[in-house]
Design an enzyme around this catalytic site. Structure first.
Site, PDB file in Angstrom:
ATOM      1  N   LYS A   1       0.856  -1.194   0.000  1.00 40.40           N
ATOM      2  CA  LYS A   1       0.000   0.000   0.000  1.00 40.40           C
ATOM      3  C   LYS A   1       0.887   1.237   0.000  1.00 40.40           C
ATOM      4  O   LYS A   1       1.882   1.288   0.724  1.00 40.40           O
ATOM      5  CB  LYS A   1      -0.923  -0.005   1.229  1.00 40.40           C
ATOM      6  CG  LYS A   1      -1.856   1.199   1.301  1.00 40.40           C
ATOM      7  CD  LYS A   1      -2.992   0.981   2.285  1.00 40.40           C
ATOM      8  CE  LYS A   1      -2.548   0.869   3.718  1.00 40.40           C
ATOM      9  NZ  LYS A   1      -3.704   0.783   4.646  1.00 40.40           N
TER      10      LYS A   1
ATOM     11  N   LYS B   1      -7.189  -5.932  -2.459  1.00 37.86           N
ATOM     12  CA  LYS B   1      -8.076  -5.193  -1.567  1.00 37.86           C
ATOM     13  C   LYS B   1      -8.717  -4.023  -2.309  1.00 37.86           C
ATOM     14  O   LYS B   1      -8.019  -3.262  -2.975  1.00 37.86           O
ATOM     15  CB  LYS B   1      -7.288  -4.687  -0.351  1.00 37.86           C
ATOM     16  CG  LYS B   1      -6.781  -5.780   0.565  1.00 37.86           C
ATOM     17  CD  LYS B   1      -5.781  -5.241   1.577  1.00 37.86           C
ATOM     18  CE  LYS B   1      -6.343  -4.098   2.397  1.00 37.86           C
ATOM     19  NZ  LYS B   1      -5.307  -3.495   3.272  1.00 37.86           N
TER      20      LYS B   1
END
Length: 243
Positions: free
Chosen positions: A32, A99
């Site tokens: 991320k 995700k």
């Protein structure tokens, strides 16, 4: 209620941090880029390099010891075609868990349904946001679409931590509803080490961290000492729920 502590999801911003997370005992290494939003995405080239590194770990350590690998698809608008394209981009690099943020929108359900074909071949995790009044009714939609799991995070990192938006009872209801639909669960959102004891009893499968692992907050650099402290606190027998 689970009698084992939740796994540790460590969000990392580059390949070096990937190695630190693996060495520090993370159960999921989550790719991320915090500079690009709540679920900021790595570039395609960086994701490809990360998958190569993760595959190399598989030749260096027992399968049970290798952490899982996930990546975020970016802060996408709730438009089905755009969500599908973003998820496909990440999945095409070989990342096994993708995700996707489910931001507050009347079209969130349509976005989930549009991802069902991809969910049949890639593990997808829907991410709901505690500071946007999450609709737990979406959990059933995720289950029916074939998603692997669901998390609760925070969209605005300046709005406070997860525990400032949702109490343990509400989070336990979230976990129970997700389990009813066969979904794994995770809790994240500016979590601090002191949040761990209160969240262990909620029974989620994973707790996710970024800022608490870094020197200088979520945009700083992952610190092995801080990672070790969070990992130890998660696994501390004294924090396990009492029978």
């Amino acid at each position: 209620m689970s009698e084992t502590p939740p796994g540790l999801l460590a969000s990392v911003a580059d390949l070096h941090e990937m190695e630190l997370a693996r060495a520090g005992g993370a159960d999921i290494v989550d790719l991320k880029q915090p500079a690009f939003g709540a679920l900021g995405a790595w570039s395609t080239e960086a994701l490809t390099a990360a998958v190569m590194l993760w595959n190399a770990w598989g030749t260096q350590m027992p399968a049970h010891a290798r952490p899982a690998l996930s990546a975020t698809a970016g802060d996408q608008p709730m438009v089905p075609a755009l969500m599908r394209a973003a998820a496909e981009r990440v999945a095409t690099t070989g990342v096994p868990i993708v995700k996707l943020g489910l931001f507050a929108s009347e079209h969130a359900g349509e976005c989930v349904e549009a991802l069902a074909p991809l969910a049949a071949r890639t593990r997808l995790i829907g991410v709901m946001f505690a500071d946007e009044g999450p609709d737990f009714g979406l959990i059933g939609t995720l289950g029916r679409a074939g998603f692997a799991g669901v998390m609760i995070d925070t969209a605005d990192k300046k709005s406070g931590s997860l525990t400032e938006h949702l109490d343990p009872l509400t989070l336990s209801q979230f976990v129970s509803e997700a389990r009813r639909h066969g979904l794994i669960t995770g809790l994240a959102g500016s979590l601090r080490i002191d949040d761990i004891p209160g969240l262990i009893g909620v029974g989620a499968d994973y707790l996710g961290f970024r800022g608490a692992l870094c020197a200088g907050g979520r945009s700083g650099t992952l610190d092995p000492l801080r990672l070790g402290q969070v990992s130890a606190r998660l696994r501390a027998p004294s924090d396990l729920p009492r029978p």
